[in-house]
Design a protein around this motif. Sequence first.
Motif, short mmCIF file in Angstrom:
data_model
loop_
_atom_site.label_atom_id
_atom_site.label_comp_id
_atom_site.label_asym_id
_atom_site.label_seq_id
_atom_site.Cartn_x
_atom_site.Cartn_y
_atom_site.Cartn_z
N TYR A 1 0.84 -1.19 0.00
CA TYR A 1 0.00 0.00 0.00
C TYR A 1 0.88 1.25 0.00
N VAL A 2 0.41 2.27 -0.71
CA VAL A 2 1.08 3.56 -0.75
C VAL A 2 0.01 4.64 -0.60
N THR A 3 0.30 5.68 0.21
CA THR A 3 -0.68 6.76 0.37
C THR A 3 -0.74 7.61 -0.89
N LYS A 4 -1.92 8.12 -1.16
CA LYS A 4 -2.13 8.93 -2.37
C LYS A 4 -1.34 10.24 -2.32
N GLU A 5 -1.01 10.70 -1.09
CA GLU A 5 -0.31 11.96 -0.93
C GLU A 5 1.19 11.83 -1.23
N GLY A 6 1.68 10.63 -1.52
CA GLY A 6 3.10 10.44 -1.80
C GLY A 6 3.50 11.02 -3.15
N ASP A 7 4.76 10.90 -3.47
CA ASP A 7 5.29 11.40 -4.74
C ASP A 7 4.87 10.45 -5.86
N LEU A 8 3.83 10.85 -6.58
CA LEU A 8 3.25 9.97 -7.60
C LEU A 8 4.08 9.90 -8.88
N SER A 9 5.16 10.67 -8.94
CA SER A 9 6.02 10.61 -10.13
C SER A 9 7.02 9.46 -10.04
N GLN A 10 7.02 8.75 -8.92
CA GLN A 10 7.99 7.68 -8.70
C GLN A 10 7.48 6.33 -9.19
N GLU A 11 8.43 5.43 -9.42
CA GLU A 11 8.10 4.05 -9.80
C GLU A 11 8.26 3.12 -8.61
N ILE A 12 7.40 2.13 -8.55
CA ILE A 12 7.49 1.07 -7.55
C ILE A 12 7.84 -0.23 -8.27
N GLN A 13 8.74 -0.98 -7.70
CA GLN A 13 9.14 -2.26 -8.30
C GLN A 13 8.69 -3.42 -7.44
N CYS A 14 8.19 -4.45 -8.11
CA CYS A 14 7.89 -5.72 -7.45
C CYS A 14 8.93 -6.74 -7.91
N ILE A 15 9.49 -7.46 -6.96
CA ILE A 15 10.51 -8.46 -7.27
C ILE A 15 10.04 -9.82 -6.78
N ILE A 16 10.06 -10.80 -7.69
CA ILE A 16 9.79 -12.18 -7.28
C ILE A 16 11.08 -12.97 -7.48
N SER A 17 11.32 -13.90 -6.59
CA SER A 17 12.57 -14.66 -6.66
C SER A 17 12.40 -16.03 -6.03
N ASN A 18 13.27 -16.93 -6.42
CA ASN A 18 13.42 -18.23 -5.77
C ASN A 18 14.93 -18.49 -5.71
N PRO A 19 15.38 -19.63 -5.25
CA PRO A 19 16.83 -19.84 -5.10
C PRO A 19 17.65 -19.69 -6.37
N LEU A 20 17.02 -19.73 -7.55
CA LEU A 20 17.79 -19.66 -8.80
C LEU A 20 17.45 -18.46 -9.68
N PHE A 21 16.25 -17.93 -9.58
CA PHE A 21 15.81 -16.91 -10.52
C PHE A 21 15.27 -15.68 -9.79
N ARG A 22 15.28 -14.57 -10.52
CA ARG A 22 14.79 -13.29 -10.00
C ARG A 22 14.19 -12.50 -11.17
N ARG A 23 12.93 -12.05 -11.01
CA ARG A 23 12.28 -11.25 -12.05
C ARG A 23 11.70 -9.99 -11.41
N THR A 24 11.74 -8.90 -12.17
CA THR A 24 11.30 -7.60 -11.66
C THR A 24 10.36 -6.93 -12.64
N THR A 25 9.33 -6.27 -12.11
CA THR A 25 8.44 -5.45 -12.92
C THR A 25 8.14 -4.17 -12.15
N SER A 26 7.75 -3.12 -12.86
CA SER A 26 7.55 -1.83 -12.20
C SER A 26 6.29 -1.15 -12.71
N ILE A 27 5.85 -0.13 -11.95
CA ILE A 27 4.67 0.65 -12.33
C ILE A 27 4.86 2.08 -11.86
N LEU A 28 4.39 3.03 -12.65
CA LEU A 28 4.45 4.44 -12.30
C LEU A 28 3.21 4.78 -11.47
#
Length: 242
Positions: free
Chosen positions: A178-205
């Motif tokens: 969760y992020v408050t609406k009053e935050g800096d909306l020009s920023q990107e948030i990244q979600c990272i999923i990983s397991n012992p061998l792999f790592r994948r990342t996606t982001s959203i503005l």
Amino acid sequence: MAAGSAPGWAVGALGVVCLLLRLDFISCDSQVIYGAVNKNVTLYTSSFKPFKEIVWKRGKDKVVEWDDQSEVRAFLSFKDRVHLDTVSGNLTIFKLTRSDEDEYGIESPSVRNNSKFTLKVIESLPLPTLSCALTDGNITLQCVILEAYDTHVELIQYSWDCPSTIQCQSGSKPSEAYVTKEGDLSQEIQCIISNPLFRRTTSILLSTCVPSDNTRHRFVLLAILPALICGLLFIKCFLGRP
């Protein structure tokens, strides 16, 4: 006298076992090894004297065997898919499949403890999908795997990378934040999923999660337009009366 010495003997024997465990002469644990589908994995072992004979097993079945009087021999589905290093005793399996998952072990007089390995074969992680929604002044972020993926899902971990100007709060699930609406909306948030061998990342503005002022104006216009049309129709009908 004999009865009195029994507890002392038991304590002494227990001490010897503990010492052997400390010195790694005895090992009851199975080491977990991860391998990727279609890739290679090597099971490493150690010896206290040169090898003269080696047998690697998967469960109770032989994978490969060798002695100093004969050549290396592989069995079953491991033919042409394994390499045994007769100097180190290490076993390499090529072109891993999910069916290769099992417990493996080496048997040899040159190995003090018959090493055990639990092999887990993992497929590459797909790219996660990151979505957002505005609810009660907060932006709810959800990171999900849309593709069918069933390879050791219990090993998947979720994490969030938020800029210093944004305060991310954990949701009820690791895949939520969760992020408050009053935050800096020009920023990107990244979600990272990983397991012992792999790592994948996606982001959203974050700005894409909140309607812009123009969008709000369009909503107001759309709400007023039907009333305006009805008013014009009423005036037309009223003026058209005889």
